[in-house]
Scaffold this motif. Structure first.
Motif, PDB file in Angstrom:
ATOM      1  N   ASP A 352     -67.596-116.100 -38.463  1.00 54.20           N
ATOM      2  CA  ASP A 352     -66.881-115.310 -39.473  1.00 54.20           C
ATOM      3  C   ASP A 352     -65.454-115.020 -39.024  1.00 54.20           C
ATOM      4  O   ASP A 352     -64.512-115.064 -39.819  1.00 54.20           O
ATOM      5  N   ALA A 353     -65.299-114.719 -37.738  1.00 58.43           N
ATOM      6  CA  ALA A 353     -63.958-114.430 -37.207  1.00 58.43           C
ATOM      7  C   ALA A 353     -63.088-115.682 -37.263  1.00 58.43           C
ATOM      8  O   ALA A 353     -61.885-115.606 -37.583  1.00 58.43           O
ATOM      9  N   ILE A 354     -63.670-116.839 -36.960  1.00 55.96           N
ATOM     10  CA  ILE A 354     -62.907-118.093 -37.013  1.00 55.96           C
ATOM     11  C   ILE A 354     -62.507-118.407 -38.458  1.00 55.96           C
ATOM     12  O   ILE A 354     -61.374-118.841 -38.723  1.00 55.96           O
ATOM     13  N   ARG A 355     -63.404-118.158 -39.401  1.00 54.14           N
ATOM     14  CA  ARG A 355     -63.065-118.379 -40.814  1.00 54.14           C
ATOM     15  C   ARG A 355     -61.904-117.484 -41.236  1.00 54.14           C
ATOM     16  O   ARG A 355     -60.990-117.924 -41.951  1.00 54.14           O
ATOM     17  N   ARG A 357     -59.623-116.232 -39.302  1.00 53.35           N
ATOM     18  CA  ARG A 357     -58.434-116.721 -38.584  1.00 53.35           C
ATOM     19  C   ARG A 357     -57.841-117.940 -39.291  1.00 53.35           C
ATOM     20  O   ARG A 357     -56.625-118.038 -39.464  1.00 53.35           O
ATOM     21  N   MET A 358     -58.694-118.861 -39.726  1.00 51.72           N
ATOM     22  CA  MET A 358     -58.229-120.031 -40.473  1.00 51.72           C
ATOM     23  C   MET A 358     -57.471-119.607 -41.723  1.00 51.72           C
ATOM     24  O   MET A 358     -56.384-120.116 -42.031  1.00 51.72           O
ATOM     25  N   ASP A 359     -58.047-118.679 -42.480  1.00 46.19           N
ATOM     26  CA  ASP A 359     -57.433-118.235 -43.729  1.00 46.19           C
ATOM     27  C   ASP A 359     -56.069-117.587 -43.460  1.00 46.19           C
ATOM     28  O   ASP A 359     -55.093-117.861 -44.160  1.00 46.19           O
ATOM     29  N   GLU A 360     -56.022-116.728 -42.433  1.00 43.75           N
ATOM     30  CA  GLU A 360     -54.760-116.048 -42.107  1.00 43.75           C
ATOM     31  C   GLU A 360     -53.683-117.054 -41.704  1.00 43.75           C
ATOM     32  O   GLU A 360     -52.523-116.946 -42.114  1.00 43.75           O
ATOM     33  N   LEU A 361     -54.057-118.063 -40.912  1.00 41.35           N
ATOM     34  CA  LEU A 361     -53.083-119.066 -40.466  1.00 41.35           C
ATOM     35  C   LEU A 361     -52.562-119.901 -41.633  1.00 41.35           C
ATOM     36  O   LEU A 361     -51.354-120.159 -41.732  1.00 41.35           O
ATOM     37  N   ALA A 362     -53.469-120.344 -42.508  1.00 34.56           N
ATOM     38  CA  ALA A 362     -53.045-121.184 -43.630  1.00 34.56           C
ATOM     39  C   ALA A 362     -52.117-120.414 -44.568  1.00 34.56           C
ATOM     40  O   ALA A 362     -51.099-120.953 -45.034  1.00 34.56           O
ATOM     41  N   ARG A 363     -52.449-119.168 -44.847  1.00 27.51           N
ATOM     42  CA  ARG A 363     -51.593-118.369 -45.736  1.00 27.51           C
ATOM     43  C   ARG A 363     -50.246-118.069 -45.080  1.00 27.51           C
ATOM     44  O   ARG A 363     -49.214-118.001 -45.759  1.00 27.51           O
ATOM     45  N   ARG A 364     -50.247-117.887 -43.758  1.00 25.85           N
ATOM     46  CA  ARG A 364     -48.979-117.688 -43.063  1.00 25.85           C
ATOM     47  C   ARG A 364     -48.102-118.925 -43.180  1.00 25.85           C
ATOM     48  O   ARG A 364     -46.881-118.827 -43.396  1.00 25.85           O
ATOM     49  N   ALA A 365     -48.714-120.113 -43.053  1.00 25.95           N
ATOM     50  CA  ALA A 365     -47.947-121.359 -43.151  1.00 25.95           C
ATOM     51  C   ALA A 365     -47.306-121.498 -44.529  1.00 25.95           C
ATOM     52  O   ALA A 365     -46.129-121.867 -44.645  1.00 25.95           O
ATOM     53  N   VAL A 366     -48.063-121.204 -45.592  1.00 22.72           N
ATOM     54  CA  VAL A 366     -47.510-121.292 -46.952  1.00 22.72           C
ATOM     55  C   VAL A 366     -46.366-120.301 -47.137  1.00 22.72           C
ATOM     56  O   VAL A 366     -45.347-120.617 -47.755  1.00 22.72           O
ATOM     57  N   LYS A 367     -46.518-119.100 -46.594  1.00 21.70           N
ATOM     58  CA  LYS A 367     -45.460-118.096 -46.710  1.00 21.70           C
ATOM     59  C   LYS A 367     -44.206-118.506 -45.941  1.00 21.70           C
ATOM     60  O   LYS A 367     -43.084-118.316 -46.417  1.00 21.70           O
ATOM     61  N   LEU A 368     -44.399-119.092 -44.759  1.00 27.07           N
ATOM     62  CA  LEU A 368     -43.257-119.508 -43.949  1.00 27.07           C
ATOM     63  C   LEU A 368     -42.515-120.686 -44.562  1.00 27.07           C
ATOM     64  O   LEU A 368     -41.290-120.786 -44.451  1.00 27.07           O
ATOM     65  N   ASP A 369     -43.244-121.595 -45.214  1.00 30.74           N
ATOM     66  CA  ASP A 369     -42.610-122.794 -45.774  1.00 30.74           C
ATOM     67  C   ASP A 369     -43.306-123.178 -47.073  1.00 30.74           C
ATOM     68  O   ASP A 369     -44.177-124.047 -47.102  1.00 30.74           O
ATOM     69  N   PRO A 370     -42.926-122.555 -48.205  1.00 33.18           N
ATOM     70  CA  PRO A 370     -43.600-122.808 -49.487  1.00 33.18           C
ATOM     71  C   PRO A 370     -43.341-124.192 -50.057  1.00 33.18           C
ATOM     72  O   PRO A 370     -43.934-124.535 -51.090  1.00 33.18           O
ATOM     73  N   ASN A 371     -42.482-124.981 -49.429  1.00 35.67           N
ATOM     74  CA  ASN A 371     -42.236-126.351 -49.891  1.00 35.67           C
ATOM     75  C   ASN A 371     -42.892-127.393 -48.990  1.00 35.67           C
ATOM     76  O   ASN A 371     -42.640-128.589 -49.149  1.00 35.67           O
ATOM     77  N   ASN A 372     -43.709-126.952 -48.069  1.00 41.18           N
ATOM     78  CA  ASN A 372     -44.373-127.865 -47.138  1.00 41.18           C
ATOM     79  C   ASN A 372     -45.738-128.244 -47.718  1.00 41.18           C
ATOM     80  O   ASN A 372     -46.640-127.405 -47.794  1.00 41.18           O
TER      81      ASN A 372
END
Length: 539
Positions: A352-355, A357-372
């Protein structure tokens, strides 16, 4: 929408009334230029008939040519013929004729009129002449079909850097040019997975273009001296090998994306396409470093899909996240790696913690670079694994919008569509991958075979699976399900044994836990689990 390259020559085309068959590419088009969908085996049956237009082709000959002599029932042929007739709107069976007890015959032209009285024959002749003139006038006045989008292949750029910097940039320049070009709807861009197979190739440009189905080829070089990047690029006609455009750019390291953006606009201008100006992307030196780490991780897992490769990727990307916190590349790469680790049981810890963590990382990536596009690809993978399939489909669609040439994003979208039962749409995505990625890898065939199994087209699924000579061990679950569908019990058990040899702790219960809530098409999950159990997977 699917696009297939068609040369100017029409000698390979056969008029089939409502459609036109281009034998050079084995595809069927409407007269407006839109490709018409046919299953692979139906296309092969049509091509077999088209090699002898007007002649009878027996069922035995069709089985030998299309199925290579494998034992199939005549129902398989009948289903293909029925699909061809449906697509051609040939309800009266004038284009595909059935010759009783002999076979089938393709009749490109209108069949002869039935025996009429002399008066009616004369009237028919007059009518045909009048209609002919009307048709000619219509053809002359009808606007021409819109031209097909130019197909461009970007080859890997040569690295001319001094030895101490050689390989530092990896394929960053050609990567970014490919992604930028793919955002222009006027173009079809060949996937890197196909175009990069010609790295250091001795083939002539025209030969590469022909194998990739490309109108234009971009080649070039990159040279990094520790401070600046010098990029040369040359756009070449895929048929004549004539130079259409060439230029050189010398910029600081953190301006390589700006140079790539300029190159992409120059290419668009060279092929006389209207391009909407877009903002020039920028990249910090830290972002470049994080990108190179992500590229290395992706390349490593593609070369060797294994637990050892994945654990190396996770360690490197964790360091990237710490060193370059403002870059999207570390978070998106780590989200993808953790998802693979959970999917195949290669990472340990609180699931559950890994899931989360995955969600937090993916959403951070979209926020950092919404055109990637890869940030949205990572988000889609995570959402699907966390059972939000509708959200995953939206993320994958956004990834494809940002980079239509990405076979990875399209493959993920195809999987998600199939999970909710939209198999025809999923196969349309696969068909687009086969266009933009003509030398595609195992993951496309793997996905396609599973979708065909899902549609109960198990013979085609087996053909698709065996069409890729280097499937990873993990794919043996799909192979086992296909053999089970065909009633090949021994082959199903052998495939499952190969899978369990690398994954000895895998069970049906574990598989159920992974796919529950994701595989939503009615009956799909139960059928899959039953096939795995029957093939020897422990409960």
């Amino acid at each position: 929408m699917s696009f297939v390259k068609r040369r100017d020559s029409k000698s390979s085309e056969i008029d089939l009334g409502t459609a036109c068959l281009d034998r050079s590419v084995g595809r069927l088009f409407s007269h407006a230029g839109k490709e018409l969908d046919l299953r692979h085996q139906s296309r092969e049956v049509l091509m077999a008939l088209a090699r002898a237009p007007g002649e009878i082709v027996s069922q035995e000959e069709l089985i030998e040519e299309v199925w290579q002599g494998r034992a199939v029932s005549t129902d398989s042929i009948a289903q293909c013929i029925a699909e061809i007739r449906r697509v051609l709107e040939d309800s009266d069976k004038r284009i595909i004729e059935t010759v009783p007890r002999k076979g089938y015959r393709l009749v490109p032209c209108t069949a002869p009129a039935p025996d009429l009285s002399r008066r009616w024959q004369q009237l028919a002749i007059i009518t045909i002449v009048v209609l002919g003139f009307c048709g000619l006038a219509f053809a002359m006045l009808r606007p021409a079909a819109p031209p097909r989008p130019p197909v461009i292949a970007v080859l890997p750029f040569d690295d001319l850097s001094p030895p101490e910097y050689r390989g530092y940039l990896s394929d960053a320049v050609s990567d970014s040019i490919t992604t930028l070009l793919a955002r222009y709807p006027q173009f079809v861009i060949i996937s890197q997975r196909s175009s990069f197979t010609f790295r250091n190739s001795d083939f002539a440009v025209s030969e590469i273009a022909d194998q990739l189905g490309a109108d234009y080829v971009l080649e070039g070089s990159q040279q990094y001296d520790g401070t600046r990047v010098r990029t040369t690029a040359r756009l070449i006609d895929g048929v004549t090998e004539g130079n259409l455009w060439a230029d050189e750019f010398d910029v600081p390291l953190d301006e390589i994306l700006r140079a790539s953006s300029r190159i992409s606009r120059k290419i668009a201008s060279a092929v006389e396409e209207t391009v909407v100006d877009t903002a020039e992307p920028r990249m910090s030196s830290g972002d470049v470093s994080a990108l190179l780490i992500a590229n290395a991780a992706q390349s490593r897992i593609m070369r060797n899909f294994s637990r050892d490769s994945l654990l190396i990727n996770i360690a490197e990307q964790e360091q990237s996240i710490r060193d370059y916190p403002d870059s999207a590349w570390g978070p998106l790469g780590q989200a993808l790696s953790l998802r693979i680790g959970l999917r195949y049981g290669w990472v340990e810890g609180d699931e559950d913690a890994i899931r989360r963590r995955m969600d937090e990382l993916a959403r951070r990536a979209v926020k950092l670079d919404p055109n990637n596009f890869l940030a949205f690809h990572a988000l889609g993978r995570v959402l699907m694994f966390n059972r939000d399939v509708e959200g995953a489909i939206s993320a994958f669609e956004r990834a494809v919008d940002l980079n239509p040439s990405s076979s990875f994003a399209r493959n993920a979208l195809a999987q998600a569509l199939a999970f909710v039962g939209k198999t025809d749409e999923a196969l349309e995505e696969i068909a687009d991958i086969e266009l933009i990625d003509p030398i595609y890898g195992h993951d496309t065939n793997w996905t396609k075979a599973r979708i065909q199994w899902q549609k109960d087209d198990c013979e085609e699924a087996l053909d698709t699976f065996k069409g890729e000579p280097s499937m990873p061990v993990a794919a043996n679950k799909t192979l086992a399900a296909i053999h089970h569908c065909l009633g090949d019990t021994d082959e199903a058990k052998a495939a499952m044994a190969a899978f369990l040899g690398e994954n000895p702790d895998w069970t049906v219960a574990r598989e159920r836990g992974i796919i529950t809530g994701i595989w939503r098409a009615p009956g799909l999950a139960d059928r899959w689990l039953a096939a795995l159990e029957a093939s020897g997977m422990p409960l």
